[in-house]
Enzyme design. Structure first.
Site, PDB file in Angstrom:
ATOM      1  N   SER A  13     -18.454  24.605  35.626  1.00  8.08           N
ATOM      2  CA  SER A  13     -19.721  25.057  36.191  1.00  8.08           C
ATOM      3  C   SER A  13     -20.073  24.438  37.535  1.00  8.08           C
ATOM      4  CB  SER A  13     -20.857  24.805  35.198  1.00  8.08           C
ATOM      5  OG  SER A  13     -20.934  23.428  34.871  1.00  8.08           O
ATOM      6  N   LYS A  46     -25.170  27.725  40.660  1.00  5.17           N
ATOM      7  CA  LYS A  46     -26.621  27.818  40.801  1.00  5.17           C
ATOM      8  C   LYS A  46     -27.085  28.761  41.913  1.00  5.17           C
ATOM      9  CE  LYS A  46     -28.355  24.949  37.649  1.00  5.17           C
ATOM     10  NZ  LYS A  46     -29.364  25.376  36.654  1.00  5.17           N
TER      11      LYS A  46
END
Length: 408
Positions: free
Chosen positions: A310, A57
């Site tokens: 992720s 992110k």
């Protein structure tokens, strides 16, 4: 899948990478021997769980905030998140000298709240869900003029996340299949922009949790459609509706979208811990779950397979629950109810039988008032460690052969 052109190109991702130079880490690409054996082809894990703030992110958040005007920066930024995006925005804002306010649900995991504050952001807790936090962040943006940094639905965010794709091509140039978890689609869309242009034959697969899957219905309809429900341990990809930016990006570029259930996600997380020695959150393990569930299909493609991990921001309490769930799903942990006679020595005999069958007893509960027990019987609830499906079946068969009534 759609006639709409993708809003973000490979050149946009390259420009974002220049912006991120010296800010984000080039995360390692780990070999996965057990998964390679399972699929019959080389498998690699792209470890974004080892990125700064523990997920990809930071790439999109920094790209978005760095491109704000001086006037916009002076007004600060706001964001809404239960974890990864919150930390990415907080660190990006700190690095760029921008004031950040992050709205998080009242029951957001304490480690994530503390980490966000630790990166310098003001955290405002309120509401029960991320949707509540999004509403609060939007209201704050309108009231104060601060820029709302969306977690996925902005071209700068998609371009920043897409730098993961550039690294994949550098680390595994002959990659044949890439699996990427998908929530709103920012990471998947950005990675797809790079792969589709620079290696057109690569197979690009998005992965969603079955209990929070908005993409399959949206792709079928040809436009974003809100999911009917949001129930999954993979909260990092529990997004109710694809974005207006990410939908044309993803739908134009990927080959397929698959879903995985909770059991498989939990098993994949345990696999990452045991075999890859990597701490991964449930959303981060989704790509591995899809590979484990479809080993023959994805392993049959030409070229190595890359699964993107992720993120690794998992609450320790959630991790304990998911590990146990994963062990149950893979038949490494077994809970049984066994009916025995209510007489001295009966429990000891049962436990001896269990030990003879090679199981390790982790917990025992003994009750005379469970269900409709016949007079003279007791219910014994056993928690056992086993060696897998065959061993589990052997234990149940052995206890029944000894005359016991056995239930799950």
């Amino acid at each position: 899948m759609t006639a709409l052109p993708p809003p973000v190109s490979a050149s946009d991702v390259v420009a974002a990478r220049d912006l991120l130079d010296g800010v984000v880490r080039t995360t390692p690409m780990a070999g996965a021997r057990a998964l390679s054996a399972l699929t019959g082809t080389a498998v690699h894990l792209k470890c974004e769980n080892l990125q700064r703030t523990g997920s990809f992110k930071i790439r999109g958040a920094y790209t978005r905030i760095a491109r704000l005007s001086e006037r916009e920066r002076a007004g600060g930024v706001v964001a809404a998140s239960a974890g990864n995006h919150a930390q990415g925005v907080a660190l990006a804002a700190q690095l760029l000298g921008v004031r950040a306010t992050v709205f998080m649900p009242e029951r957001a995991a304490l480690p994530k709240v503390d980490a966000t504050r630790g990166y310098g952001a003001e955290v405002v807790l309120g509401g029960d869900t991320v949707d509540d936090a999004v509403v609060a962040a939007g209201e704050a943006s309108e009231r104060t003029g601060a820029v709302l940094v969306h977690p996925f639905d902005h071209p700068d965010v998609v371009a920043g996340q897409g730098t993961v794709g550039l690294e994949i091509l550098e680390q595994v140039p002959d990659v044949g299949t890439v699996l990427v978890s998908a929530g709103g689609g920012g990471l998947l869309g950005g990675v797809a922009a790079v792969l589709r242009e620079r290696r057109p034959g690569v197979r690009i697969v998005g992965v969603q949790a079955a209990g929070a899957a908005a993409w399959p219905g949206s792709l079928a309809a040809g436009h974003p459609v809100r999911a009917g429900g949001m129930r999954t341990i993979a909260d990092g990809i529990a997004v109710g509706r694809p974005g207006d930016v990410t939908f044309p990006q993803v739908s134009a570029l990927i080959d397929e979208m698959v879903t995985v259930d909770e059991d498989m996600i939990a098993r994949a997380l345990v696999h990452c811990l045991e075999r890859a020695k990597l701490v991964v959150e449930p959303a981060g393990a989704a790509a591995v779950a899809a590979l484990m569930e479809n080993a023959d299909r994805f392993g049959a493609t030409e070229g190595p397979v890359v699964a993107v991990l992720s993120g690794g921001n998992v609450d320790p309490l959630v991790l304990l629950q998911v590990i146990r769930h994963g062990l149950v799903a893979s038949s490494r942990y077994l809970a049984l109810h066994v009916r025995v006679q209510d007489r001295p020595g009966a429990l000891a005999e049962l436990l001896t039988q269990v030990g003879t069958l090679g199981a390790n007893v982790t917990d025992v509960a003994h009750s005379r008032i469970v269900g409709a027990l016949p007079v003279g019987d007791v219910d014994v609830e056993l928690s056992l460690e086993t060696r897998g499906p065959d061993h589990r079946d052997a234990i149940v068969a052995g206890l029944r052969a000894a005359g016991h009534t056995v239930g799950g």
